[in-house]
Design a protein around this motif. Structure first.
Motif, PDB file in Angstrom:
ATOM      1  N   SER A  34       0.822  -1.213   0.000  1.00  0.00           N
ATOM      2  CA  SER A  34       0.000   0.000   0.000  1.00  0.00           C
ATOM      3  C   SER A  34       0.849   1.252   0.000  1.00  0.00           C
ATOM      4  CB  SER A  34      -0.956   0.001   1.180  1.00  0.00           C
ATOM      5  OG  SER A  34      -0.266  -0.328   2.352  1.00  0.00           O
ATOM      6  N   ALA A  39       3.145   1.677  -2.282  1.00  0.00           N
ATOM      7  CA  ALA A  39       3.759   1.701  -3.614  1.00  0.00           C
ATOM      8  C   ALA A  39       3.771   3.119  -4.173  1.00  0.00           C
ATOM      9  CB  ALA A  39       2.995   0.777  -4.548  1.00  0.00           C
ATOM     10  N   ALA A  99      -6.777   4.962   0.543  1.00  0.00           N
ATOM     11  CA  ALA A  99      -7.050   6.213  -0.157  1.00  0.00           C
ATOM     12  C   ALA A  99      -6.061   6.500  -1.287  1.00  0.00           C
ATOM     13  CB  ALA A  99      -7.072   7.350   0.843  1.00  0.00           C
ATOM     14  N   ALA A 100      -4.760   6.491  -0.961  1.00  0.00           N
ATOM     15  CA  ALA A 100      -3.780   6.910  -1.953  1.00  0.00           C
ATOM     16  C   ALA A 100      -3.737   5.953  -3.138  1.00  0.00           C
ATOM     17  CB  ALA A 100      -2.403   6.988  -1.311  1.00  0.00           C
ATOM     18  N   ASP A 101      -3.720   4.654  -2.861  1.00  0.00           N
ATOM     19  CA  ASP A 101      -3.586   3.687  -3.947  1.00  0.00           C
ATOM     20  C   ASP A 101      -4.847   3.610  -4.793  1.00  0.00           C
ATOM     21  OD1 ASP A 101      -3.710   2.969  -1.227  1.00  0.00           O
ATOM     22  OD2 ASP A 101      -4.091   0.897  -1.750  1.00  0.00           O
ATOM     23  N   ILE A 119      -6.616   6.146  -5.719  1.00  0.00           N
ATOM     24  CA  ILE A 119      -6.453   7.240  -6.684  1.00  0.00           C
ATOM     25  C   ILE A 119      -5.450   6.833  -7.767  1.00  0.00           C
ATOM     26  CG2 ILE A 119      -5.655   9.612  -6.969  1.00  0.00           C
ATOM     27  CD1 ILE A 119      -6.406  10.027  -3.964  1.00  0.00           C
ATOM     28  N   LEU A 120      -4.317   6.334  -7.308  1.00  0.00           N
ATOM     29  CA  LEU A 120      -3.240   5.989  -8.229  1.00  0.00           C
ATOM     30  C   LEU A 120      -3.684   4.906  -9.212  1.00  0.00           C
ATOM     31  CD1 LEU A 120      -0.384   6.884  -8.645  1.00  0.00           C
ATOM     32  CD2 LEU A 120       0.392   5.115  -7.092  1.00  0.00           C
TER      33      LEU A 120
END
Lengths: 415, 294, 335
Positions: free
Chosen positions: A217, A219, A243-245, A247-248
């Motif tokens: 997570s 990455a 959350a971040a992944d 989006i990515l």
């Protein structure tokens, strides 16, 4: 190694004894209030979810107190005491101890992270303090034979079960055939827990698993995973992302032109208020499984969401609704217990059958706990990100009874 | 095979950008002999600067490349001058003062959490003129923001190498890097050189920030994800070596991208550590490191 | 009264005070904070054997805490072995792995050693996260292990309903490791280690096999660190790789040592006495107001201590004690 250094320890220890005297100062408990301890991640990696839960709790408590508090306790007001877990189990345990012993809370809620919820509920069980868990989805949390743990949200085996029901229902409804299934998930407690059950159900329902891919997570680049996904040519992609992944992953899939027939996410990152803002049109067509959506068919839901949005600037999410409902479940139990004795509150919680009232904004009909403390009615809806009036919006599509009137799901999302 | 080539192309582009994030770190180490644990935070500052600049003024990210790095240079220059220099002075002539590591870690805590206080914990992206754009190269898809990142990274490395060789300041930096005392005797002010090195390192983090923002997101602790990777890259390439940082970045990027076509991507992380350790035992000074640096 | 007598009396007073503290501090909240304080002081003292006396800066010790926790818990969960025995097995495994890591890395100096230990630790953590079962052993990957809460635990289960036994276990462990460190620092081994740490070339020239002594220190340090891992597992009854084996714990150990005073016996205890309460209380009182504020303050204190007391707190404190002790002893003799 100098002679002095050995003895310096003494000086330090004296200091410790002194501070211990400070520790021992008794905490004064105020009467006429019921204290609810909340262990939430307010800083660190999950801070944004922690804050959502905090704000939802605050809104519920304001409403309950404004409506006269707990009448059977002479109009006692509810008071929230927060503790920051930093998503760290060690800190979570220390804080739970503090809330119970120093703050003298009457009951507890939290902790969002399963990793913090495990040991924190263990502490509460030891002291016999009721612990209402709005969210932390791992099955095992309510499967340890504890008496004082109650969970509002559905557990992860139910989430996965409903994802496969949804796929089946939609295939029956539209006549589209899905065969090749891919799993892409964050390699934490949550993602690996889901994946384990996906494999079972996919096999049972006769899907062909073409990719089974955990990713870290943290990455910095998910293009390798998306490249692999592209080569696997799946019909359905199942996701668990923070959350971040989330989006990515969404933006990278758009960039690499990976367009499976169905993308089905599991809330979390995909349900984060910031997700649509950061992905925009790239998210169109994605299905997402959540506890709650703004268009849910309950009279109290719309005003509650509008009030929340006005206050904090974003829509209620599944997580925050669970926290909100938890406060009403607690208020209801206190009302019936007519006591702040933990054992009595525990009995009242176990007998909960909350079906009406301003707190009932959930998609299902009522909160009722089974003997393990799991809310047996906890329901799940599946939404699709669709273009409504030129803006991506989350529209409820499943179960069919809850589907937004007039909306035809894009299934498959990509032809 | 298509997937592998696609992965290699992407790995090379990402790798060059990892190299860029490590470039400042290696420069600071080369000159000051200090592992800067705050480097990820400096990158975060660079990303937030680029984010707000583009968000508020709507300028093209290429234009941000001209504005952000100089600002960050000044920031880094004074950060070293005010916070780190006193520790160096207190430690006197210790070659690799460990206390400085703790100070940089303190700086990391302060910067990350100041950002948390100011901007909140949420993830932010900004849509720029090049975001989400790509072009096709035969059957392969090349992302435009990553491709420009690749070009900028290589240009920065070449620029920095030329600067170190051709300019007077660059030569002073190199002299200090080789022998602090001798440089001092030659009339080079050690601490001013440190300020410049730290400023340059921070400015490069600013460049990296501008390059990442069109396709990546920013949040207060974003630096941590890049930090450990940057450490590995600089050791791999040789602490203090500019081409080493770039090459180390490329190697890491390629491993991460290509290997994950054959195994779960969670394993590539372990493989990176394994390869790192193997290289370290076979050739401890890294690809381009000098023997005296370890 | 001679200086030696004074030292002994004070030491006895402090030991008694530590044992008697739970009589005053009855709140489990503060007992828990004290337990964690001792836990960190213990870990840092164990770390100090390598990080302090051998003159290098390892930043991956959390891995050994993890090895201790995993070994004893797997043995308990799958084979019903008492954690007390598992603790020793975990220590032995950690010592072996410590030597394996030490063999190549002790050739390196400064920053390289530092980064290498990070790489080893992170590499092992990532592997644990990727492995669900290792042969017959259930490691459970990133989900970690849950030690079941027992209804009527006995001493043999290493699980207690009250905080008190945990307090005394970690206190005894801490005292043992401190006494052990004191003993080592007085021995030939300690002398050679210090010589190797400060002047490796000179020590080598004197024919001291510095590397061997360093390895010995590493094995000891890892063994002791792993014991604390079992303690943690039995105290928390849950742990997972990212939380227990991550870099945060390794860094915190190093911070405590550097702030307290590296390579001194009192340093780890003093560092823990300062940093742990600071950590806990800033979080308790400040995190409610503005998320992150407590960590900003924490960072600022780290920076300030390093700028003004680069050798850590122990040096000025022991100078102060020396001065006081001289006064007391002189007065005592005058009488």
């Amino acid at each position: 190694m100098k002679n002095g250094s050995i003895t310096t320890i003494l000086a330090g220890c004296m200091g410790m004894a002194l501070s211990a005297a400070l520790f021992a100062a008794p905490a004064l408990a105020a009467d006429k209030t019921v204290k609810i301890g909340n262990v939430e991640p307010l800083s660190g990696p999950s801070a944004s979810v922690g804050v959502q839960g905090k704000q939802a709790r605050e809104m519920a408590i304001e409403e309950i107190n404004a409506a006269g508090g707990i009448k059977s306790l002479g109009g006692a007001k509810l008071e929230l005491v927060y503790a920051d877990s930093k998503s760290d189990p060690t800190v979570g345990v220390t804080e739970t101890e503090r809330l119970i012993n120093t703050e003298k809370v009457n009951l507890l809620t939290g902790c969002w992270n399963s990793a913090v919820t495990y040991p924190a509920t263990q502490v509460a069980e030891r002291y016999g303090i009721p612990f209402v868990v709005p969210v932390a989805v791992r099955d095992t949390i309510t499967e340890r034979g504890f008496k004082n743990v109650f969970r509002i949200a559905a557990k992860d085996s139910w989430w996965v079960r409903d994802q496969f029901r949804f796929l089946k229902d939609m295939q029956d409804e539209t006549g589209v055939k899905l065969q090749r299934i891919a799993f892409v998930f964050e390699n934490g407690d949550w993602g690996t827990g889901f994946a384990e059950k996906w494999r079972e159900l996919a096999k049972k329902d006769g899907y062909e698993i073409v990719l089974d891919e955990p990713y870290p997570s943290t990455a910095t680049d998910l293009t390798p995973v998306v490249t692999k996904l592209k080569a696997a040519k799946p019909d359905v992609v199942m996701l668990v992302s923070n959350a971040a992944d989330a989006i990515l992953l969404t933006n990278t899939m758009a960039e690499m032109q990976v367009k499976p027939k169905v993308v089905l996410a599991s809330g979390g990152g995909h349900a984060d208020p910031k997700f649509l803002e950061n992905t925009d049109t790239n998210a169109l067509g994605i299905f997402d499984e959540v506890e709650w959506n703004t268009d849910v068919n309950k009279p109290a839901a719309k005003p509650a969401n509008e009030k929340f949005k006005k206050k904090y600037g974003y829509d209620l999410t599944g997580e925050s609704v669970d926290a909100y409902v938890a406060m009403y479940v607690i208020a209801d139990a206190l009302e019936r217990a007519a006591s702040t004795d933990p054992a009595k509150i525990r009995e009242a919680l176990a007998a909960t059958n909350l079906t009406t009232g301003p707190g009932m904004i959930v998609s299902y009909d009522g909160v009722q706990f089974d003997e393990t403390g799991q809310n047996k009615n906890a329901g799940i809806v599946i939404v699709q990100v669709a273009n409504v009036d030129g803006k991506p919006e989350r529209v409820t599509v499943w179960p069919k009874t809850a589907r937004r009137a007039g909306y035809v799901p894009a299934f498959p999302a990509n032809k | 095979m298509t997937a592998v080539i696609q992965a290699a192309l992407n790995g090379a582009m990402m790798g060059a950008m990892y190299g860029l994030t490590a470039l400042g770190l290696t420069l600071i180490f080369g000159v000051m002999k200090v592992v800067n644990f705050a480097h990820g935070s400096l990158l975060m500052v660079g990303m937030f600067s680029a984010y707000w600049l583009i968000r508020l003024t709507g300028i093209h990210p290429y234009l941000a490349l001209v504005i952000v790095p100089p600002v960050l240079f000044v920031f880094g220059y004074y950060l070293q001058n005010v916070v780190i220099k006193p520790v160096f002075k207190a430690e006197g002539q210790v070659r690799e003062p460990l206390t400085v590591i703790i100070v940089t870690t303190g700086v990391w805590y302060v910067l990350d959490n100041l950002a948390l206080m100011l901007f909140g914990a949420e993830y932010r992206t900004v849509r720029t003129a090049i975001s989400n754009k790509s072009f096709a190269l035969g059957e392969f898809i090349i992302s435009i923001p990553k491709f420009s990142g690749f070009v900028v990274a290589i240009a920065t490395a070449i620029g920095l190498a030329l600067f170190m060789r051709k300019t007077k300041t660059g030569k002073a930096l190199r002299a200090t890097s080789l022998d602090r005392e001798a440089a001092n005797l030659m009339g080079i002010d050690q601490y001013r050189i440190y300020n410049i090195a730290f400023g340059l390192g921070t400015a490069i983090a600013g460049i990296a920030g501008c390059v990442l923002i069109p396709f990546y997101y920013v949040y207060p602790s974003v630096g941590v994800v890049f930090d450990i990777r940057a450490f590995i890259i600089v050791v791999l390439g040789g602490l203090g070596s500019i081409p080493g940082a770039l090459l180390g970045g490329l190697v890491i990027g390629l491993i991460e991208s290509v290997f994950s076509q054959f195994m779960a991507s969670t394993w590539t992380e372990a493989i990176i550590y394994a390869i790192f350790l193997i290289i370290l035992f076979v050739k401890p000074s890294g690809f381009f490191g000098h023997k005296q640096d370890w | 009264m001679s200086r030696k007598q004074l030292d002994r009396i004070l030491l006895a007073v402090v030991a008694l005070a530590a044992f008697g503290l739970p009589l005053v501090v009855t709140s489990p909240t503060y007992l828990q904070i004290l337990i964690l304080l001792f836990f960190y002081a213990y870990l840092t003292t164990a770390w100090n054997l390598v990080g302090g006396f051998a003159g290098v800066l390892p930043l991956g010790h959390s891995v050994f805490v993890g090895i201790g926790a995993y070994t004893s818990s797997i043995l308990t969960l799958q084979y019903g072995v008492s954690p007390w025995i598992g603790m020793l097995v975990g220590g032995a495994i950690a010592a072996v792995i410590g030597v394996i890591i030490g063999l190549p890395t002790f050739r390196m100096r400064g920053a390289y050693f530092c980064l290498c230990t990070i790489a080893f630790a992170e590499g092992i953590r990532v592997m644990v996260e990727n492995i669900d079962t290792l042969g017959p052993l259930k490691i459970n990957g990133p989900r970690g292990l849950l030690v079941p809460l027992l209804k009527d635990p006995t001493f043999w289960d290493y699980q207690f309903m009250s905080k008190l036994p945990y307090y005394y276990i970690i206190l005894v462990l801490l005292i043992l490791v401190l006494a052990f460190t004191w003993f080592i620092s007085r021995s030939k081994v300690g002398y050679y280690l210090a010589a190797g740490g400060e002047e490796p070339e000179a020590a080598a020239a004197l024919g001291i096999n510095v590397a061997n002594y360093k390895l010995f220190a590493m094995a000891l340090s890892c063994f002791l660190t792993a014991l604390a891992g079992t303690f943690y597992a039995q105290l928390m009854l849950y742990f997972y790789p990212k939380g227990l084996m991550g870099l945060d714990l390794s860094f915190e150990i190093a911070f405590i040592a550097l702030i307290g005073g590296r390579g001194t016996i009192a340093g780890p205890v003093i560092g823990a006495l300062l940093l742990r309460p600071l950590n806990e209380f800033t979080r308790i009182y400040l995190s409610d107001m503005l998320p992150g504020l407590h960590l900003v303050i924490f960072g600022l204190i780290l920076i300030l201590v390093m700028i003004y007391l680069p050798k850590g707190l122990t040096a000025p404190l022991s100078a102060l004690y020396d001065r006081l002790a001289r006064k007391i002893t002189v007065q005592g003799e005058a009488k």
